[in-house]
Design a protein around this motif. Structure first.
Motif, PDB file in Angstrom:
ATOM      1  N   ALA A 246       0.837  -1.202   0.000  1.00 49.34           N
ATOM      2  CA  ALA A 246       0.000   0.000   0.000  1.00 49.34           C
ATOM      3  C   ALA A 246       0.872   1.253   0.000  1.00 49.34           C
ATOM      4  N   GLY A 247       1.969   1.217   0.780  1.00 49.13           N
ATOM      5  CA  GLY A 247       2.855   2.366   0.804  1.00 49.13           C
ATOM      6  C   GLY A 247       3.522   2.598  -0.540  1.00 49.13           C
ATOM      7  N   VAL A 248       3.961   1.488  -1.158  1.00 44.80           N
ATOM      8  CA  VAL A 248       4.602   1.606  -2.480  1.00 44.80           C
ATOM      9  C   VAL A 248       3.615   2.150  -3.491  1.00 44.80           C
ATOM     10  N   GLU A 249       2.387   1.641  -3.460  1.00 48.79           N
ATOM     11  CA  GLU A 249       1.384   2.135  -4.411  1.00 48.79           C
ATOM     12  C   GLU A 249       1.085   3.601  -4.172  1.00 48.79           C
ATOM     13  N   ALA A 250       1.055   3.992  -2.887  1.00 52.36           N
ATOM     14  CA  ALA A 250       0.806   5.410  -2.596  1.00 52.36           C
ATOM     15  C   ALA A 250       1.938   6.282  -3.106  1.00 52.36           C
ATOM     16  N   LEU A 251       3.165   5.854  -2.880  1.00 49.65           N
ATOM     17  CA  LEU A 251       4.313   6.629  -3.380  1.00 49.65           C
ATOM     18  C   LEU A 251       4.328   6.671  -4.897  1.00 49.65           C
ATOM     19  N   THR A 252       4.004   5.522  -5.489  1.00 49.46           N
ATOM     20  CA  THR A 252       3.989   5.478  -6.958  1.00 49.46           C
ATOM     21  C   THR A 252       2.934   6.432  -7.504  1.00 49.46           C
ATOM     22  N   GLY A 253       1.783   6.495  -6.858  1.00 48.43           N
ATOM     23  CA  GLY A 253       0.729   7.409  -7.296  1.00 48.43           C
ATOM     24  C   GLY A 253       1.131   8.855  -7.145  1.00 48.43           C
ATOM     25  N   GLU A 254       1.806   9.199  -6.035  1.00 44.11           N
ATOM     26  CA  GLU A 254       2.252  10.572  -5.834  1.00 44.11           C
ATOM     27  C   GLU A 254       3.284  10.984  -6.874  1.00 44.11           C
ATOM     28  N   GLN A 255       4.238  10.049  -7.143  1.00 40.94           N
ATOM     29  CA  GLN A 255       5.255  10.362  -8.142  1.00 40.94           C
ATOM     30  C   GLN A 255       4.640  10.550  -9.528  1.00 40.94           C
TER      31      GLN A 255
END
Length: 315
Positions: free
Chosen positions: A298-307
């Motif tokens: 979930a954290g990786v997906e959130a970071l990926t979405g922000e980037q």
């Protein structure tokens, strides 16, 4: 969740420690059982020799004057009982079973009773039944302790020496032991133990006849050299000694058989408990690992979405 895993780990460690203790006690009970059974079996041949010796003394002879004669009253004299128990733990209803059996058997016999208990626990159990207790002896802790116990029993219950005093109590003819029974638990087929009663006295005509009729193992019948009365007295002392020794050894063997069965049952229960705890532990640990992986994903997906959003803004 971490507290739950820590508690499960402690439970698993405790179960393993308890399993080690049970395994040690199981091995000790097995070793003791083998020793006591071997000791009892080793006396079988000697007991047979004593019986054959008595058979030679009685064969073709008139009943000795020292043999117990039938009494006019069936309830005259005293009925004695020696009850073998256990003072060790983890034997279940060992003392209760033999005490109940002794009580029921003695209740069917007339006359006064005197009871000697081997072991404090069975002594207390018999006392709770309001039975006439006359003394208590300590349970032997090893095979070497059986011989002193038997010697003390013979000294305190019966006057040693001549055959005519075998059933004569120190306090006079009115307290003579007309009958003496041994009560103990014996290992039986299909079960851990079973209570048995063995009549040791009187040394009466029935007892003499049963020995006189024993078949001799060879064609040549032996003869008693020397004084027959002295030989007979010595054989009777050996007969009483071996009978008491075998009863004590049999009781201790069944005690350890009971303990061994209890340890085997406890070992199975601990193995089942340990298996359940380990399954629960692995399931909880896997659940925590899954939660941590989901958090990472979930954290990786959130970071990926922000980037990705920032890249679109720059465009």
């Amino acid at each position: 969740m971490s507290d739950t895993l820590a508690n499960l780990r402690r439970k698993i460690d405790r179960a393993r420690d308890l399993g080690s203790v049970v395994s040690t006690m199981k091995a000790l009970a097995t070793a003791n059982l083998v020793q006591y059974e071997k000791s009892a079996r080793s006396l079988d041949d000697y007991y047979r020799v004593v019986q054959l010796g008595l058979s030679v003394c009685f064969r073709g002879r008139t009943p000795p004057a020292t043999m117990a004669a039938p009494r006019a009253k069936e309830d005259a004299g005293v009925t004695g009982a020696i009850v073998f128990g256990s003072d060790q733990g983890l034997v279940g209803q060992f003392n209760d079973v033999v005490a109940d059996y002794a009580r029921d058997t003695l209740a069917s016999l007339s006359g006064r009773k005197k009871i000697w208990a081997i072991g404090e626990r069975v002594h207390d159990r018999l006392g709770d039944m309001q039975l006439p207790l006359n003394g208590r002896f300590d349970v032997p802790l090893s095979i070497k302790g059986i011989t002193p116990l038997v010697g003390e029993l013979l000294l305190r219950i019966m006057v040693p020496g001549t055959l005519e005093s075998v059933a004569q109590h120190k306090n006079g003819p009115e307290n003579r032991l007309e009958r003496l029974y041994l009560f103990y638990n014996r290992s039986g087929p299909g079960m851990v133990y079973e209570p048995v009663a063995e009549r040791l006295l009187p040394l009466d005509e029935t007892w003499r006849r049963s020995l006189a009729e024993l078949p001799w193992p060879s064609k040549n019948l032996p003869e008693v050299a020397g004084d027959v009365a002295s030989t007979l007295q010595a054989l009777v002392r050996e007969y009483l000694f071996v009978s008491l020794f075998r009863a004590c050894a049999g009781s201790m063997a069944s005690e350890n058989a009971s303990r061994l069965t209890a340890m085997e049952r406890a070992e199975r229960n601990i193995d089942e408990l340990l298996e359940d705890l380990q399954k629960t532990f692995y399931r909880q640990r896997q659940s925590k690992i899954d939660e941590e992986l989901f958090d990472v994903i979930a954290g990786v997906e959130a970071l990926t979405g922000e980037q990705a959003g920032k890249r679109r803004e720059y465009r």
